[in-house]
Write a protein that holds these residues in place. Structure first.
Motif, PDB file in Angstrom:
ATOM      1  N   SER A1205       0.831  -1.213   0.000  1.00  0.00           N
ATOM      2  CA  SER A1205       0.000   0.000   0.000  1.00  0.00           C
ATOM      3  C   SER A1205       0.861   1.256   0.000  1.00  0.00           C
ATOM      4  CB  SER A1205      -0.921  -0.001   1.219  1.00  0.00           C
ATOM      5  OG  SER A1205      -1.740  -1.148   1.237  1.00  0.00           O
ATOM      6  N   PHE A1206       1.971   1.219   0.741  1.00  0.00           N
ATOM      7  CA  PHE A1206       2.831   2.398   0.818  1.00  0.00           C
ATOM      8  C   PHE A1206       3.409   2.768  -0.545  1.00  0.00           C
ATOM      9  CE2 PHE A1206       7.329   3.750   1.357  1.00  0.00           C
ATOM     10  CZ  PHE A1206       7.081   5.045   1.759  1.00  0.00           C
ATOM     11  N   VAL A1207       3.890   1.789  -1.278  1.00  0.00           N
ATOM     12  CA  VAL A1207       4.483   2.079  -2.588  1.00  0.00           C
ATOM     13  C   VAL A1207       3.415   2.584  -3.557  1.00  0.00           C
ATOM     14  CG1 VAL A1207       5.672   1.051  -4.549  1.00  0.00           C
ATOM     15  CG2 VAL A1207       6.359   0.450  -2.235  1.00  0.00           C
ATOM     16  N   SER A1208       2.224   2.010  -3.482  1.00  0.00           N
ATOM     17  CA  SER A1208       1.141   2.497  -4.344  1.00  0.00           C
ATOM     18  C   SER A1208       0.771   3.935  -3.995  1.00  0.00           C
ATOM     19  CB  SER A1208      -0.072   1.577  -4.186  1.00  0.00           C
ATOM     20  OG  SER A1208      -1.145   2.047  -4.952  1.00  0.00           O
ATOM     21  N   LEU A1209       0.748   4.261  -2.699  1.00  0.00           N
ATOM     22  CA  LEU A1209       0.454   5.629  -2.291  1.00  0.00           C
ATOM     23  C   LEU A1209       1.578   6.583  -2.687  1.00  0.00           C
ATOM     24  CD1 LEU A1209      -1.081   4.970   1.234  1.00  0.00           C
ATOM     25  CD2 LEU A1209      -2.297   5.659  -0.835  1.00  0.00           C
ATOM     26  N   CYS A1210       2.807   6.106  -2.714  1.00  0.00           N
ATOM     27  CA  CYS A1210       3.909   6.950  -3.186  1.00  0.00           C
ATOM     28  C   CYS A1210       3.720   7.331  -4.644  1.00  0.00           C
ATOM     29  CB  CYS A1210       5.242   6.230  -3.000  1.00  0.00           C
ATOM     30  SG  CYS A1210       5.794   6.127  -1.282  1.00  0.00           S
ATOM     31  N   ALA A1211       3.247   6.380  -5.455  1.00  0.00           N
ATOM     32  CA  ALA A1211       2.971   6.699  -6.864  1.00  0.00           C
ATOM     33  C   ALA A1211       1.846   7.733  -6.974  1.00  0.00           C
ATOM     34  CB  ALA A1211       2.611   5.423  -7.610  1.00  0.00           C
ATOM     35  N   ASP A1212       0.797   7.554  -6.180  1.00  0.00           N
ATOM     36  CA  ASP A1212      -0.273   8.557  -6.177  1.00  0.00           C
ATOM     37  C   ASP A1212       0.239   9.908  -5.704  1.00  0.00           C
ATOM     38  OD1 ASP A1212      -1.843   6.472  -6.954  1.00  0.00           O
ATOM     39  OD2 ASP A1212      -2.722   6.125  -4.970  1.00  0.00           O
ATOM     40  N   PHE A1213       1.136   9.896  -4.721  1.00  0.00           N
ATOM     41  CA  PHE A1213       1.709  11.136  -4.207  1.00  0.00           C
ATOM     42  C   PHE A1213       2.469  11.879  -5.299  1.00  0.00           C
ATOM     43  CE2 PHE A1213       5.495  13.083  -2.173  1.00  0.00           C
ATOM     44  CZ  PHE A1213       4.851  14.095  -1.487  1.00  0.00           C
ATOM     45  N   MET A1214       3.264  11.143  -6.079  1.00  0.00           N
ATOM     46  CA  MET A1214       3.997  11.779  -7.173  1.00  0.00           C
ATOM     47  C   MET A1214       3.049  12.322  -8.241  1.00  0.00           C
ATOM     48  SD  MET A1214       7.137  11.979  -6.647  1.00  0.00           S
ATOM     49  CE  MET A1214       8.151  11.505  -5.261  1.00  0.00           C
ATOM     50  N   GLU A1215       1.958  11.649  -8.439  1.00  0.00           N
ATOM     51  CA  GLU A1215       0.988  12.123  -9.420  1.00  0.00           C
ATOM     52  C   GLU A1215       0.339  13.425  -8.943  1.00  0.00           C
ATOM     53  OE1 GLU A1215      -2.597  10.185 -12.139  1.00  0.00           O
ATOM     54  OE2 GLU A1215      -1.780   9.115 -10.390  1.00  0.00           O
ATOM     55  N   ILE A1216       0.094  13.535  -7.626  1.00  0.00           N
ATOM     56  CA  ILE A1216      -0.471  14.783  -7.084  1.00  0.00           C
ATOM     57  C   ILE A1216       0.507  15.933  -7.266  1.00  0.00           C
ATOM     58  CG2 ILE A1216      -1.203  15.906  -4.945  1.00  0.00           C
ATOM     59  CD1 ILE A1216      -2.233  13.193  -4.000  1.00  0.00           C
ATOM     60  N   ILE A1217       1.792  15.686  -7.009  1.00  0.00           N
ATOM     61  CA  ILE A1217       2.771  16.768  -7.174  1.00  0.00           C
ATOM     62  C   ILE A1217       2.911  17.162  -8.635  1.00  0.00           C
ATOM     63  CG2 ILE A1217       5.095  17.511  -6.550  1.00  0.00           C
ATOM     64  CD1 ILE A1217       5.309  15.312  -4.590  1.00  0.00           C
ATOM     65  N   MET A1218       2.859  16.195  -9.527  1.00  0.00           N
ATOM     66  CA  MET A1218       2.974  16.533 -10.950  1.00  0.00           C
ATOM     67  C   MET A1218       1.794  17.394 -11.400  1.00  0.00           C
ATOM     68  SD  MET A1218       4.579  13.158 -12.816  1.00  0.00           S
ATOM     69  CE  MET A1218       3.296  12.050 -12.279  1.00  0.00           C
ATOM     70  N   ASP A1219       0.606  17.086 -10.919  1.00  0.00           N
ATOM     71  CA  ASP A1219      -0.539  17.919 -11.267  1.00  0.00           C
ATOM     72  C   ASP A1219      -0.365  19.337 -10.730  1.00  0.00           C
ATOM     73  OD1 ASP A1219      -1.622  15.721 -12.452  1.00  0.00           O
ATOM     74  OD2 ASP A1219      -2.915  15.185 -10.756  1.00  0.00           O
ATOM     75  N   ALA A1220       0.155  19.452  -9.482  1.00  0.00           N
ATOM     76  CA  ALA A1220       0.383  20.784  -8.926  1.00  0.00           C
ATOM     77  C   ALA A1220       1.469  21.524  -9.681  1.00  0.00           C
ATOM     78  CB  ALA A1220       0.755  20.665  -7.442  1.00  0.00           C
ATOM     79  N   ASN A1221       2.450  20.807 -10.181  1.00  0.00           N
ATOM     80  CA  ASN A1221       3.538  21.442 -10.918  1.00  0.00           C
ATOM     81  C   ASN A1221       3.059  22.021 -12.245  1.00  0.00           C
ATOM     82  OD1 ASN A1221       5.954  21.086 -13.026  1.00  0.00           O
ATOM     83  ND2 ASN A1221       6.835  21.426 -10.985  1.00  0.00           N
ATOM     84  N   CYS A1222       2.038  21.402 -12.799  1.00  0.00           N
ATOM     85  CA  CYS A1222       1.545  21.866 -14.096  1.00  0.00           C
ATOM     86  C   CYS A1222       0.596  23.041 -13.972  1.00  0.00           C
ATOM     87  CB  CYS A1222       0.842  20.717 -14.827  1.00  0.00           C
ATOM     88  SG  CYS A1222       1.951  19.339 -15.218  1.00  0.00           S
ATOM     89  N   GLU A1223       0.066  23.289 -12.745  1.00  0.00           N
ATOM     90  CA  GLU A1223      -0.859  24.386 -12.555  1.00  0.00           C
ATOM     91  C   GLU A1223      -0.118  25.645 -12.136  1.00  0.00           C
ATOM     92  OE1 GLU A1223      -3.890  23.261  -9.851  1.00  0.00           O
ATOM     93  OE2 GLU A1223      -4.278  21.331 -10.829  1.00  0.00           O
ATOM     94  N   ALA A1224      -0.735  26.781 -12.355  1.00  0.00           N
ATOM     95  CA  ALA A1224      -0.128  28.071 -12.022  1.00  0.00           C
ATOM     96  C   ALA A1224      -1.106  28.859 -11.162  1.00  0.00           C
ATOM     97  CB  ALA A1224       0.221  28.853 -13.284  1.00  0.00           C
ATOM     98  N   HIS A1225      -0.713  29.201  -9.939  1.00  0.00           N
ATOM     99  CA  HIS A1225      -1.525  29.990  -9.027  1.00  0.00           C
ATOM    100  C   HIS A1225      -0.651  31.021  -8.332  1.00  0.00           C
ATOM    101  CE1 HIS A1225      -4.194  26.427  -9.413  1.00  0.00           C
ATOM    102  NE2 HIS A1225      -5.162  27.325  -9.207  1.00  0.00           N
ATOM    103  N   GLU A1226      -1.313  31.984  -7.752  1.00  0.00           N
ATOM    104  CA  GLU A1226      -0.596  33.003  -6.996  1.00  0.00           C
ATOM    105  C   GLU A1226      -0.209  32.458  -5.620  1.00  0.00           C
ATOM    106  OE1 GLU A1226      -2.994  36.424  -6.747  1.00  0.00           O
ATOM    107  OE2 GLU A1226      -2.907  36.908  -8.892  1.00  0.00           O
ATOM    108  N   VAL A1227       0.810  33.085  -5.057  1.00  0.00           N
ATOM    109  CA  VAL A1227       1.258  32.679  -3.736  1.00  0.00           C
ATOM    110  C   VAL A1227       0.216  33.132  -2.716  1.00  0.00           C
ATOM    111  CG1 VAL A1227       3.067  32.924  -1.997  1.00  0.00           C
ATOM    112  CG2 VAL A1227       3.666  32.841  -4.422  1.00  0.00           C
ATOM    113  N   PRO A1228      -0.293  32.215  -1.870  1.00  0.00           N
ATOM    114  CA  PRO A1228      -1.318  32.619  -0.892  1.00  0.00           C
ATOM    115  C   PRO A1228      -0.723  33.526   0.175  1.00  0.00           C
ATOM    116  CG  PRO A1228      -0.643  30.361  -0.502  1.00  0.00           C
ATOM    117  CD  PRO A1228       0.034  30.784  -1.769  1.00  0.00           C
ATOM    118  N   VAL A1229      -1.537  34.414   0.706  1.00  0.00           N
ATOM    119  CA  VAL A1229      -1.124  35.352   1.751  1.00  0.00           C
ATOM    120  C   VAL A1229      -1.768  34.915   3.055  1.00  0.00           C
ATOM    121  CG1 VAL A1229      -1.124  37.756   2.503  1.00  0.00           C
ATOM    122  CG2 VAL A1229      -0.943  37.200   0.063  1.00  0.00           C
TER     123      VAL A1229
END
Length: 1513
Positions: A1205-1229
């Motif tokens: 389960s841990f290794v599968s969740l690590c793959a999902d974790f990397m997928e979440i970061i890749m999606d965030a890397n592709c998006e562009a937002h302003e820095v929250p205040v």
């Protein structure tokens, strides 16, 4: 303190020891002369009932006895009873100086006992018993008996047992002269014959540091006394030999062998005592170096006029003996003197030559040499060196029995045959004191060290006192005498059959380094009584300082008598006060009388009135003397007594006030807030609404906690007088100048002393005692049993500082959450009265400054964890502060004040009121336009007349509003407490989920939230969410339930227009109806709906309330980020529970801001996931398959199931970061609410996440590939795969780097071998994924062939049943695309594997996406041929042989070359195979060489299928 006997140990069953040592004593209990009767009675009793004969002689002798016979029988019975009781004095007994081992011996028998803890005596003074561990009869023959015994503890060399003995050696001397040494369990360690006489005594000297500079230190030494000789064994060699023997025994026991090496003989010195007729006992006085005068005197007396004297006096070892001829002898052994060894060497050489000649001659002549050799040679005994008798105490008639040396080696006590005890001065050789009438006496010594009177003094310079202990068994008395000319200081009546033990040694094996900080022996002298209790004598040092006529000794005696009387009495009686008063006033020394009055005030059962009378008597006696005549101790005692008198008066007065009946308040809660606390109607309604919501939402929790609470006696009983007095301390500002003042009266001196004395709460008082003190002082007033002004007036007389009174009041108020609003009126009066006691400059300061008094109050309230009580206290104290500043005075009608307010104003000092009004007028005022810019609704708190409307505060109004720093701080604290109470309300709601109740309770306070940084509030809420095991769906309120936002707007009395705009039509009607019924009816529907809510709905509702109060702190992204982090922390504590990591990723997905999501992900990777994932990857690279559970726990820290389960969740974790890397937002205040601007502490999680660097998408993609490969290996069980080897050197080097780094990344141009390895691995994954589908049964095959089922429906059914089989081929396509491999190759392999496993329908669906039809047709033809070959050659070759004959030669040869075993499921119906061949034929071109082969095979397969169907029918 006086002498006393205290028990230090006890035998578990001393009667069993007696029965073992004297087995015949219990059998000889019948009277003398009744032997025949007892014998006959035993014979009669042994017969059965059937043999009873009443005519037989019963053995009674009816002849009368003469008076002589009767007297003889009585005397014999008394002698026998006496001999049976004094069995302990007949034994040889030794007690270890560490009080852990006792040895008792008699003749051939020995019993060794050790201390064992008894759990039944837990908490008692003696919680262990002496239990036998070795009982045995020892001795080589019957003639050898035990004559001496010694328990010698050996110091431990281990740090773990530093300070205690390692083990105890039992040294036994026998009548044969042998000295044998045993372990405490009875294992023989060493045996040696040192002299051919009976062993009389065994004594030991252990290491002792020099008492003064220039004296020699005492070394370890074992001394053995024989009848006419003394043997000395060096302690160092002895302990080395004993340890070597003990280790050898341990090794032999471990190996199971009994062969032990013979230990080397001990090195020793031997002296003979030939010049004394008889020696009964001896002591070794140590090394003495004579002064020059004594050296000249001894030389002249021994050598005469022509004697020569050495320049340096020799060191001599002095021995004192007790016996006859002389009575006491002094023997001197010069140090460095060695016995002559030349003669021994010569004798040894002669014996060897003689034995050699005899053996040679016997060999030549041929007669009995072997018989002589077989005889055991007796041990060689070294001769003793004669020890000269220097001088002695001659007494022809007197015979000495025992001699005992004092601890300082300057005195020795002897007992003799005349019943005398004589004290001898060792240095002068003179008898200095004699005691008569002590027949069969036993003596011992106790050395007492001076108490620690001067802490700065060196402990080595303290004085020492020596006391002689004399036990007279004939008289049954134990006496303590001060040596040498002092009086008897104590005497105890004891049994006549006791035994006095005085081991004058400690642990063996210490030196000047290891002896520091170690107590070598636990007792010096002990008395063992027949009941088995071992007692020691406790002697205070002051008994050596003075005699009976001393004032100090007399007062100490009175103090001892007073303590004993207080201890014996248990209740108040008429004679009690008179007796205590006489004893106390009879003491002359002030310091001892001070101890007496302290002891009286510490006695719990004494009534307060008696204590007051005694304290007043002491004050009266001291006041009767002039101040100039009092010494320092007397003046200190006078100060103490006056302080105690004041406290006792306070205690009695408060007790009287608390005993009155409570008066119920006639005001409602709303009236209390408006009339007493001067709040506006809106403010009072807001307070009541907040408290009601808190009680409704936490009602279930409070009931449960109240019912489960355990009440102890201390929770119910009031505070006792002794505890009350101990809670305070007094401080006197006494100076020496007071002693020089003259001509002042007593009244003036007493008044000055009262001004110099201040009673304060003791710093050593615990939190519980301070709480009990606050409850005692203020609980009665808070519950309406007395008036605040009356109570504070009483407390003021005791001179307790006002700040400490305020601390006690708030401590008690903040300790409970059950205080009601009714009690706030009494709290208001108490705070107001205590504030009036303090200095005015501390309360009222400039408007630009903060009051120190109110700042301390605010600090106490903000630090409390009881938020509800703190909120009520803040509201009350704020009202008092407003009243003290006079901000609401000018706007109120004086006639409208309450009666209590009038009484307070009348009692106030007019001058103080003038100053206060002047201060109020000097306050800095600002206009309402400026006041509107203040923080947190500060303009509405100090409004004057309630009839004034909001419109009156317009710009053209001439009224001014005073604004001070204190008021602003109070407003901010009120808002902070309201917000904190809302948080506590959420924390008190339990979701009821599994595991939520096992977590610890989360406590918050305003100060803790302010000092925990910006992220403290979302962190607390997130911690609660994790504690309740809530998922993301449980955080957001569903507006389909009964309670909506409109209900909250109704509570704030929104206008009807706003209600009509936002509420539904049904709720509009309800709002209009409730609007007409008043404010209370407006809240009723909401209260009912809250009561009908489930726990989950309550959590959602309170979260919405918190979001309204904290719009910045509890933004969705901020709260979700903290929840994600807290769940990750929980998973890191328990890595096997991967559900928490899964929930953490669920919260992370919901974070909308890509910058924040990417930063939190980077923190999670760095803190929690990087190390474990790296360990898992390298472990899989090492083993090449799914690792076992043991390796997973060792390397990764989790089990093998959780690793998947841990290794599968690590793959999902990397997928979440890749999606965030592709998006562009302003820095929250990160903004804060106005009331929480002054936040200090660590950086918040959101701020840390924002500061993280942007991630590298290529590196993320590389890790995503690795985790997908690892997940495939783990979930599908693929073996022989090196996961890291599927990447090139660049890829392996870039793995597990920081996600923001930019290392060299691999591309699609790799080596052919790596491409081949990747292809093989991906194909194996597809095969393993298809293998997860269950093989088709014959029924499924028949149904599929006969009934037409929609392929789409069947595909959906298969996908729902076997998701893994369809998920992994898609993942393989993605990996192949990223690796630059041919996608069509893996599609064809997928189709081939589906057909190979017999899933033809699924294969047809997947085959639609294949592009290379020719190659697909060839693969399908091969699978069809394998099926046909299996049907013909493997299944039934006899039946299908005719069909084989009808085939062409090329087709037959081709079928034989195929390998049908490679098919995973060959048992497929031929009708299905025909469909497969049709698919293959349609994809092959006509010019292909396989086309004809496919057509022929398809026709033959149809024929074969029809033949099989015909045979089955």
């Amino acid at each position: 303190m006086s002498c006393q006997l205290s028990a230090i140990s006890k035998f578990q069953d001393i009667s069993s020891v007696r029965r073992f040592l004297f087995p015949t004593s219990s059998k000889e209990g019948t009277p003398i002369g009744d032997g025949g009767q007892s014998k006959s009675s035993s014979m009669v009793s042994s017969e059965s009932d059937e043999m009873d004969n009443w005519d037989q002689d019963w053995g009674f002798d009816e002849s009368p006895l003469t008076p002589e016979q009767e007297q003889g029988i009585v005397g014999a019975n008394e002698d026998e009873a006496s001999s049976s009781k004094n069995w302990l004095q007949k034994c040889i007994l030794s007690v270890s100086p560490t009080n852990d081992v006792v040895a008792v011996a008699h003749e051939h028998k020995i019993c060794v006992l050790t201390q064992k803890w008894d759990p039944r005596k837990r908490g008692e003074e003696i919680d262990s018993n002496l239990t036998p561990i070795w009982e045995s009869e020892i001795g080589c023959d019957e003639r050898e008996t035990i004559t001496a015994l010694l328990c010698l503890p050996l110091a431990s060399q281990k740090r773990s047992t530093h300070g205690g003995p390692d083990w105890t050696c039992i040294i036994i001397g026998f009548s044969s002269g042998y000295v044998r040494m045993y372990s405490q369990t009875g294992v023989l360690l060493l045996s040696q014959l040192l002299h051919l006489e009976k062993v009389e005594r065994l004594k030991c000297r252990t290491y002792a540091p020099p008492r003064f500079l220039g004296l020699a230190e005492t070394h370890d030494e074992l001394l053995i006394m024989y009848t006419r000789a003394i043997v000395s064994i060096d302690g160092f060699s002895l302990i080395q030999s004993l340890r070597a023997c003990c280790n050898q025994v341990a090794r032999a026991t471990a190996s199971g062998t009994e062969n032990m090496l013979q230990p080397p003989p001990l090195a020793y010195k031997k002296w003979s005592l030939g010049e004394q007729e008889k020696v009964s006992d001896y002591v070794a006085c140590g090394v003495v170096c004579a002064n020059p005068f004594d050296q000249l005197k001894a030389a002249s007396m021994l050598g005469g006029v022509k004697a020569t004297v050495k320049t340096s006096p020799p060191a001599m070892n002095v021995f004192m003996t007790a016996g006859t001829g002389p009575y006491v002898g002094f023997f001197y052994a010069i140090e460095g003197f060695t016995q002559p060894i030349l003669s021994e060497v010569a004798i040894a050489m002669a014996n060897k030559i003689k034995s050699a000649l005899l053996s040679a001659a016997s060999g030549w002549l041929g007669f009995g040499g072997k018989a002589k050799e077989e005889k055991e040679k007796p041990p060689k005994i070294e001769p003793a060196a004669p020890l000269p008798l220097r001088f002695g105490l001659p007494d022809r008639r007197r015979a000495g029995d025992v001699i005992m040396l004092s601890p300082c080696n300057n005195y020795a006590a002897t007992t003799d045959s005349f019943g005398r005890v004589i004290l001898v001065d060792v240095q002068r050789g003179m008898a200095v004191k004699m005691w008569k009438g002590y027949r069969d006496a036993q003596v011992g010594w106790i050395e007492v060290k001076e108490e620690n009177a001067e802490p700065e003094k060196n402990p080595d310079h303290y004085r020492l006192a020596q006391f002689l202990i004399i036990y007279a068994p004939r008289r049954g008395i134990l006496e303590v005498w001060l040596a040498a000319h002092g009086p008897r200081v104590a005497a105890f009546n004891v049994s006549k059959y006791c035994c006095l033990v005085c081991p004058c040694y400690g642990m063996l094996g210490l030196n000047n380094v290891t002896s520091r900080g170690i107590k070598s022996r636990t007792f010096q002298c002990a008395l063992i009584d027949p009941s088995g209790v071992i007692k020691t004598v406790d002697i205070p040092f002051h008994l050596a300082l003075s005699d009976k006529s001393s004032k100090r000794a007399r007062d100490l005696h009175l103090l001892k008598k007073l303590k004993a009387y207080l201890k014996e009495s248990s209740a108040d009686t008429e004679a009690l006060e008179e007796t205590i008063r006489d004893l106390l006033l009879d003491m002359k020394i002030a310091s001892i009388a001070h101890q007496g009055i302290e002891r009286i005030l510490s006695t719990k059962y004494l009534p307060v009135g008696l204590m007051q009378n005694l304290v007043k008597a002491c004050i009266k006696r001291l006041d009767s003397r002039m101040e100039d005549n009092l010494d320092l101790d007397s003046r200190i005692m006078l100060k103490f007594c006056k302080s105690q008198r004041s406290l006792l008066s306070l205690y009695s007065s408060v007790t009287t006030l608390n005993s009155a009946e409570a008066e119920n308040s006639k005001l409602s809660d709303h009236e209390i807030l408006t009339s007493v606390l001067h709040q506006t109607s809106q403010e009072a309604q807001a307070v009541l609404t907040l408290l009601e919501h808190h009680e409704l939402l936490t009602l279930t929790v409070n009931v449960t906690k109240h019912s489960a609470r355990v009440k102890f006696k201390e929770d119910v009983d009031p505070l006792g007088a002794t505890s009350f007095l101990h809670a305070f301390s007094y401080r006197t500002l006494f100076s020496n100048e007071d002693s020089t003042t003259s001509g002042t009266s007593i009244a003036q001196s007493s008044s000055s002393s009262s001004k110099q004395m201040q009673i304060t709460v003791s710093k050593e008082a615990s939190e519980e005692r301070r709480l009990a003190l606050g409850k005692f002082l203020f609980s009665g007033c808070l519950h309406g049993q007395c008036q605040a002004q009356e109570l504070v007036a009483i407390i003021q007389k005791s001179n307790i500082p006002p700040d400490q009174l305020m601390n006690l009041l708030l401590l008690y108020w903040l300790s409970s959450s059950k205080h009601t609003i009714d009690m706030m009126a009494n709290l208001y009066e108490l705070v107001k009265s205590i504030t009036a006691l303090t200095d005015l400059p501390e309360v009222i300061v400039d408007s630009n400054e903060s009051s120190p008094w109110w700042q301390r109050v605010r600090n106490l309230c903000s630090q409390s964890d009881n938020i509800r009580a703190a909120y009520l206290a803040v509201v009350t104290c704020k009202a008092v502060a407003v009243n003290a500043l006079g901000l609401n005075g000018p706007f109120k009608d004086p006639d409208a004040d309450t009666l209590s307010g009038k009484s307070e104003e009348e009692e106030d000092d007019p001058e103080k009121k003038k100053v206060q009004l002047a201060k109020g007028k000097e306050q800095r005022t600002i206009s309402n336009n400026k006041g509107s810019k203040s923080e947190v609704d500060g303009e509405g708190d100090s409004s004057g007349d309630p009839a004034t409307t909001v419109a009156d505060t317009s710009a053209d109004s001439q009224e001014w509003e005073a604004v001070t720093v204190d008021m602003e701080l109070w407003e901010v604290l009120v808002r902070q407490c309201e917000d904190a109470l809302a948080i506590v309300t959420l924390l008190s709601i339990q979701s009821g989920s599994e595991g939520s109740s096992q977590q610890h309770t989360i406590t918050v306070s305003v100060a803790r939230l302010l000092l925990s940084g910006k992220g403290s509030i979302p962190e607390v809420v997130a911690r609660y969410i994790v504690q309740q095991r809530l998922n993301p769906a449980s955080l957001f309120y569903s507006f389909t339930t009964g309670v909506t936002r409109e209900d909250e707007e109704e509570e704030k009395e929104m206008g009807e227009e706003e209600i009509d705009r936002e509420a539904s039509q049904e709720e509009k009607m309800q709002a209009r109806a409730t609007k007409k019924q008043g404010g209370k009816e407006l809240e009723r529907p909401l209260s009912e709906r809250i009561q009908e809510m489930t726990q989950s709905d309550k959590i959602k509702y309170q979260l919405e309330e918190l979001r309204r109060r904290f719009p910045h702190n509890l933004q969705n992204d901020f709260l979700l980020s903290n929840c994600c982090w807290e769940y990750a922390v929980l998973w890191n504590k328990e890595p096997d529970e991967t559900w928490s990591l899964e929930l953490s990723l669920d919260f992370l997905r919901l974070v909308q801001n890509a910058v924040l999501r990417q930063g939190v992900s980077s923190l999670l990777w760095h803190m929690f996931m990087k190390k474990r994932s790296s360990s898992a990857a390298h472990l899989m690279e090492k083993v090449g398959k799914t690792p076992k559970d043991r390796l997973c726990r060792k390397e990764v820290g989790m089990n093998d199931i959780s690793l998947i389960s841990f290794v599968s969740l690590c793959a999902d974790f990397m997928e979440i970061i890749m999606d965030a890397n592709c998006e562009a937002h302003e820095v929250p205040v990160y903004n804060l609410e106005p009331a929480w601007q002054k936040v200090e502490g660590p950086t918040s999680l959101v701020e840390l996440a924002i500061d993280q660097k942007a991630t590298n998408y290529g590196l993320l993609r590389l890790h995503f590939h690795l985790f997908k490969i690892m997940s495939a290996v783990l979930s599908l069980g693929v073996k022989s795969v090196k996961v890291l080897s599927l990447f090139d050197n660049k890829g392996r080097a870039a793995l597990f780097k920081e996600l923001h780094s930019h290392p060299l990344l691999p591309n699609q141009k790799v080596e052919p071998a790596l491409i081949t390895a990747r292809k093989n691995f991906l194909c194996r994954v597809i095969t393993a994924a298809v293998a997860t589908i269950d093989p088709p049964s014959e029924m499924d095959q028949s149904v599929t062939s006969l009934i037409s089922i929609s392929s789409t429906a069947q595909l959906k059914r298969q996908r729902s049943l076997y998701p893994t089989a369809f998920k992994w081929p898609q993942t393989i396509q993605m990996l192949a695309r990223d690796f630059g491999l041919d996608l069509d190759y893996f599609k064809r392999h997928h189709v081939s594997e589906l057909y190979s496993f017999g899933h033809d329908k699924l294969g047809e669906e997947v085959m639609l996406s294949v592009n290379d039809h020719e190659e697909m047709g060839v693969q399908l033809l091969t699978i069809g041929g394998q099926r046909v070959a299996w049907e013909i050659f493997k299944r039934d070759i006899d039946r299908n042989f005719q069909h084989l004959a009808g085939m062409s030669t090329s087709l037959t040869r081709w079928l034989k070359d195929l390998e049908p075993e490679s098919l995973h499921f060959p048992a497929v119906p031929l009708s299905t195979t025909v469909s497969l061949l049709e698919q293959a034929a349609t994809r092959l071109t006509e010019d292909s060489r396989h086309h004809n082969l496919a057509q022929e095979l398809m026709e033959k397969t149809k024929t074969l299928a029809d033949f099989n169907i015909h045979n089955q029918s």
